[in-house]
Enzyme design. Structure first.
Site, PDB file in Angstrom:
ATOM      1  N   GLU A  61      29.256  58.513 107.957  1.00  0.00           N
ATOM      2  CA  GLU A  61      28.607  58.122 109.202  1.00  0.00           C
ATOM      3  C   GLU A  61      29.521  58.360 110.397  1.00  0.00           C
ATOM      4  O   GLU A  61      30.742  58.300 110.283  1.00  0.00           O
ATOM      5  CB  GLU A  61      28.179  56.652 109.133  1.00  0.00           C
ATOM      6  CG  GLU A  61      27.162  56.444 108.014  1.00  0.00           C
ATOM      7  CD  GLU A  61      26.515  55.075 108.007  1.00  0.00           C
ATOM      8  OE1 GLU A  61      25.548  54.896 107.269  1.00  0.00           O
ATOM      9  OE2 GLU A  61      26.973  54.174 108.743  1.00  0.00           O
TER      10      GLU A  61
ATOM     11  N   CYS B 133      33.311  57.732 117.143  1.00  0.00           N
ATOM     12  CA  CYS B 133      34.012  57.090 116.045  1.00  0.00           C
ATOM     13  C   CYS B 133      33.736  57.925 114.790  1.00  0.00           C
ATOM     14  O   CYS B 133      32.583  58.028 114.367  1.00  0.00           O
ATOM     15  CB  CYS B 133      33.456  55.677 115.929  1.00  0.00           C
ATOM     16  SG  CYS B 133      34.125  54.749 114.570  1.00  0.00           S
TER      17      CYS B 133
ATOM     18  N   CYS C  59      36.222  54.311 100.864  1.00  0.00           N
ATOM     19  CA  CYS C  59      37.621  53.972 101.110  1.00  0.00           C
ATOM     20  C   CYS C  59      38.162  53.255  99.884  1.00  0.00           C
ATOM     21  O   CYS C  59      37.457  52.462  99.260  1.00  0.00           O
ATOM     22  CB  CYS C  59      37.755  53.075 102.339  1.00  0.00           C
ATOM     23  SG  CYS C  59      39.470  52.669 102.740  1.00  0.00           S
TER      24      CYS C  59
ATOM     25  N   CYS D 196      39.532  46.334 101.425  1.00  0.00           N
ATOM     26  CA  CYS D 196      39.519  45.132 102.261  1.00  0.00           C
ATOM     27  C   CYS D 196      38.171  44.440 102.017  1.00  0.00           C
ATOM     28  O   CYS D 196      37.119  45.048 102.207  1.00  0.00           O
ATOM     29  CB  CYS D 196      39.691  45.499 103.732  1.00  0.00           C
ATOM     30  SG  CYS D 196      41.144  46.533 104.019  1.00  0.00           S
TER      31      CYS D 196
ATOM     32  N   GLY E 270      36.683  55.083 105.943  1.00  0.00           N
ATOM     33  CA  GLY E 270      37.883  55.672 105.371  1.00  0.00           C
ATOM     34  C   GLY E 270      39.177  55.287 106.054  1.00  0.00           C
ATOM     35  O   GLY E 270      39.183  54.753 107.164  1.00  0.00           O
ATOM     36  N   GLU E 271      40.280  55.537 105.366  1.00  0.00           N
ATOM     37  CA  GLU E 271      41.608  55.256 105.888  1.00  0.00           C
ATOM     38  C   GLU E 271      42.271  56.602 106.236  1.00  0.00           C
ATOM     39  O   GLU E 271      42.649  57.362 105.347  1.00  0.00           O
ATOM     40  CB  GLU E 271      42.422  54.490 104.815  1.00  0.00           C
ATOM     41  CG  GLU E 271      43.909  54.388 105.073  1.00  0.00           C
ATOM     42  CD  GLU E 271      44.289  53.879 106.473  1.00  0.00           C
ATOM     43  OE1 GLU E 271      43.658  52.940 106.985  1.00  0.00           O
ATOM     44  OE2 GLU E 271      45.241  54.460 107.046  1.00  0.00           O
TER      45      GLU E 271
ATOM     46  N   SER F 208      45.176  47.739 112.024  1.00  0.00           N
ATOM     47  CA  SER F 208      44.219  46.705 111.644  1.00  0.00           C
ATOM     48  C   SER F 208      44.977  45.564 111.000  1.00  0.00           C
ATOM     49  O   SER F 208      45.307  45.607 109.823  1.00  0.00           O
ATOM     50  CB  SER F 208      43.183  47.283 110.678  1.00  0.00           C
ATOM     51  OG  SER F 208      42.454  48.283 111.343  1.00  0.00           O
ATOM     52  N   LEU F 209      45.274  44.545 111.790  1.00  0.00           N
ATOM     53  CA  LEU F 209      46.176  43.491 111.329  1.00  0.00           C
ATOM     54  C   LEU F 209      45.414  42.359 110.628  1.00  0.00           C
ATOM     55  O   LEU F 209      45.660  42.091 109.458  1.00  0.00           O
ATOM     56  CB  LEU F 209      46.972  42.962 112.537  1.00  0.00           C
ATOM     57  CG  LEU F 209      48.170  42.087 112.214  1.00  0.00           C
ATOM     58  CD1 LEU F 209      49.229  42.856 111.449  1.00  0.00           C
ATOM     59  CD2 LEU F 209      48.782  41.501 113.497  1.00  0.00           C
TER      60      LEU F 209
ATOM     61  N   ASN G   5      31.586  41.679 111.977  1.00  0.00           N
ATOM     62  CA  ASN G   5      30.214  42.055 111.648  1.00  0.00           C
ATOM     63  C   ASN G   5      29.996  41.585 110.225  1.00  0.00           C
ATOM     64  O   ASN G   5      30.685  42.030 109.321  1.00  0.00           O
ATOM     65  CB  ASN G   5      30.035  43.565 111.773  1.00  0.00           C
ATOM     66  CG  ASN G   5      30.229  44.019 113.200  1.00  0.00           C
ATOM     67  OD1 ASN G   5      29.531  43.577 114.096  1.00  0.00           O
ATOM     68  ND2 ASN G   5      31.221  44.859 113.421  1.00  0.00           N
TER      69      ASN G   5
ATOM     70  N   CYS H 215      31.637  48.349 113.512  1.00  0.00           N
ATOM     71  CA  CYS H 215      32.782  48.448 112.613  1.00  0.00           C
ATOM     72  C   CYS H 215      32.506  47.735 111.306  1.00  0.00           C
ATOM     73  O   CYS H 215      31.987  46.626 111.288  1.00  0.00           O
ATOM     74  CB  CYS H 215      33.996  47.776 113.235  1.00  0.00           C
ATOM     75  SG  CYS H 215      34.612  48.626 114.649  1.00  0.00           S
TER      76      CYS H 215
HETATM   77  N1  SAH Z   1      40.637  52.245 107.569  1.00  0.00           N
HETATM   78  C1  SAH Z   1      41.010  52.164 108.934  1.00  0.00           C
HETATM   79  C2  SAH Z   1      39.974  52.709 109.896  1.00  0.00           C
HETATM   80  C3  SAH Z   1      38.537  52.417 109.585  1.00  0.00           C
HETATM   81  S1  SAH Z   1      38.047  50.717 109.684  1.00  0.00           S
HETATM   82  C4  SAH Z   1      41.385  50.748 109.285  1.00  0.00           C
HETATM   83  O1  SAH Z   1      41.152  49.854 108.494  1.00  0.00           O
HETATM   84  O2  SAH Z   1      41.944  50.571 110.356  1.00  0.00           O
HETATM   85  C5  SAH Z   1      37.952  50.505 111.448  1.00  0.00           C
HETATM   86  C6  SAH Z   1      38.109  49.084 111.914  1.00  0.00           C
HETATM   87  O3  SAH Z   1      36.972  48.286 111.543  1.00  0.00           O
HETATM   88  C7  SAH Z   1      39.320  48.398 111.310  1.00  0.00           C
HETATM   89  O4  SAH Z   1      40.014  47.696 112.293  1.00  0.00           O
HETATM   90  C8  SAH Z   1      38.670  47.462 110.317  1.00  0.00           C
HETATM   91  O5  SAH Z   1      39.484  46.398 109.974  1.00  0.00           O
HETATM   92  C9  SAH Z   1      37.438  47.043 111.075  1.00  0.00           C
HETATM   93  N2  SAH Z   1      36.437  46.379 110.263  1.00  0.00           N
HETATM   94  C10 SAH Z   1      36.160  46.588 108.961  1.00  0.00           C
HETATM   95  N3  SAH Z   1      35.165  45.755 108.555  1.00  0.00           N
HETATM   96  C11 SAH Z   1      34.807  45.037 109.636  1.00  0.00           C
HETATM   97  C12 SAH Z   1      33.815  44.033 109.856  1.00  0.00           C
HETATM   98  N4  SAH Z   1      33.019  43.644 108.890  1.00  0.00           N
HETATM   99  N5  SAH Z   1      33.730  43.494 111.089  1.00  0.00           N
HETATM  100  C13 SAH Z   1      34.528  43.910 112.085  1.00  0.00           C
HETATM  101  N6  SAH Z   1      35.471  44.861 111.943  1.00  0.00           N
HETATM  102  C14 SAH Z   1      35.612  45.421 110.728  1.00  0.00           C
HETATM  103 FE1  SF4 Z   2      39.206  50.906 104.248  1.00  0.00          FE
HETATM  104 FE2  SF4 Z   2      39.648  50.251 106.809  1.00  0.00          FE
HETATM  105 FE3  SF4 Z   2      37.558  49.212 105.441  1.00  0.00          FE
HETATM  106 FE4  SF4 Z   2      40.045  48.437 104.824  1.00  0.00          FE
HETATM  107  S1  SF4 Z   2      38.964  48.101 106.778  1.00  0.00           S
HETATM  108  S2  SF4 Z   2      38.446  49.009 103.360  1.00  0.00           S
HETATM  109  S3  SF4 Z   2      41.168  50.326 105.147  1.00  0.00           S
HETATM  110  S4  SF4 Z   2      37.851  51.345 105.979  1.00  0.00           S
END
Ligand code: SAH
Ligand code: SF4
Length: 341
Positions: free
Chosen positions: A100, A113, A120, A124, A165-166, A218-219, A294, A335
């Site tokens: 997407e 984006c 991935c 997480c 994806g990462e 992404s902390l 979200n 996101c």
């Molecule tokens: N894998 C990378 C980039 C893709 S995720 C990463 O993790 O940074 C992009 C962003 O969306 C990241 O900051 C991730 O933590 C956030 N994200 C993932 N799931 C989410 C959710 N359910 N609500 C809000 N942000 C989310």
């Molecule tokens: Fe992968 Fe980023 Fe989602 Fe974690 S937040 S599972 S690294 S896409």
């Protein structure tokens, strides 16, 4: 010059228009006047035109290129929200992988984006992509083509790698895409942002590239115990090592780091979390982006007042923090919702 041998051509059809180098394009156009190479190259990169639409080319050439340089991604869905200011594509890529892409238009910028992988592997638990598991890496041509599809709708000014994806787990293809977006599509380094879950070796390698792209980390938790849970890869690359790698990146590139924090109701939105985050952010001179979660399976969003309170707490501690307005929620374009459903 001889015509391109067939095996390369069938290879091209898989990779799409952005899978060829300029030299390969020249080989493909060996029987044409030399100016055609630049003409087609610019049409692909500056206009994001597909060969079939390059009416400036003779019909026979157009038809030949339409086959040789056919898009690698097939749009299977295009949805719009926010009065047309948010667009989400679902694409089918080679082998049936679903990815997407989201376009967000603002008064002063148009951000796309992009996905760097189908699925991935980082797992997480609050992320829809992570919940779905890993499918495959994307090729750099497939990443660039996502920007091309968006450019066909709006002139793109910024690209963020925050889709599925990462990116640093698919390092070479991601960097290939970043370079092509910069070199050929004219997007400056400072308008390109890589978002990472915190793969220390990838951050270290990026530090040596000499390309000052923005880095978003992404902390989500600033103590190892909670982060191990929310971001399982933290067990391998804990916060102290991560902070060091980020500090070195900032020192080498002079780019400001941003920290992404999905605010999860009752999990990482308490006063002590704000204090831990503030210490981490201030040490790195980082900006904090708060994203109200979200909702995905098993994880709750905080109430908006609660997220605003968390931001106020950070600001009182001297941290530069913004609460991101989430886009495209009606069409699951936000996101963490990009799971290729
Ligand atoms: N894998 C990378 C980039 C893709 S995720 C990463 O993790 O940074 C992009 C962003 O969306 C990241 O900051 C991730 O933590 C956030 N994200 C993932 N799931 C989410 C959710 N359910 N609500 C809000 N942000 C989310
Ligand atoms: Fe992968 Fe980023 Fe989602 Fe974690 S937040 S599972 S690294 S896409």
């Amino acid at each position: 010059m001889a015509r391109t041998p067939l095996p390369i051509r069938s290879h091209l059809a898989v990779l799409g228009p952005y899978g060829v180098t300029r030299d390969e394009l020249a080989a493909l156009l060996a029987d044409e006047p030399p100016y055609r190479v630049g003409q087609v190259w610019d049409a692909l990169h500056r206009r994001a035109a597909w060969p079939a639409e390059m009416t400036e080319l003779p019909m026979a050439l157009r038809e030949r290129l339409a086959v040789a340089l056919a898009p690698a991604l097939t749009p299977v869905l295009l949805r719009e929200a926010d009065g047309g200011e948010t667009l989400k594509w679902a694409f089918e890529a080679e082998g049936g992988a679903r990815i997407e892409t989201v376009l967000m238009a603002y008064p002063d910028r148009v951000t796309v984006c992009v996905s760097s992988q189908a699925g991935c592997a980082m797992g997480c638990p609050f992320c829809a992509t992570g919940q779905g598991g890993f499918v495959r890496h994307l090729r750099s041509a497939e990443i660039v083509e996502q920007v091309a599809w968006a450019t066909r709708e709006r002139p793109v000014t910024h690209v963020v790698f925050m889709g599925m994806g990462e990116p640093l787990a698919n390092y070479d293809q991601t960097l290939g895409a970043v370079r092509r977006l910069h070199d050929e599509m004219g997007i400056s380094w400072r308008r390109l942002t890589l978002s990472t879950v915190g793969l220390v070796p990838g951050i270290r390698r990026l530090t040596t590239e000499g390309i000052p792209v923005n880095l978003a980390l992404s902390l989500h938790a600033a103590n190892d115990e909670l982060r191990n849970e929310l971001v399982p890869i933290n067990r391998r690359y804990p916060l102290a090592r991560l902070a060091e790698a980020c500090a070195d990146y900032v020192a080498a590139t002079h780019r400001r780091l941003s920290l992404e924090w999905a605010v999860i109701g009752g999990v990482n939105d308490r006063p002590e979390h704000a204090e831990e985050l503030a210490r981490f952010a201030l040490r790195l001179g980082a900006h904090v982006n708060l994203i109200p979660l979200n909702e995905t399976d098993g994880y709750r969003a905080p109430g908006l007042p609660r997220a605003a309170q968390f931001r106020a707490r950070l600001r009182a501690l001297g941290v530069n923090a913004t609460l991101r307005r989430t886009r495209g929620q009606q069409i699951a374009a936000a996101c963490g919702q990009l799971a290729g459903r």
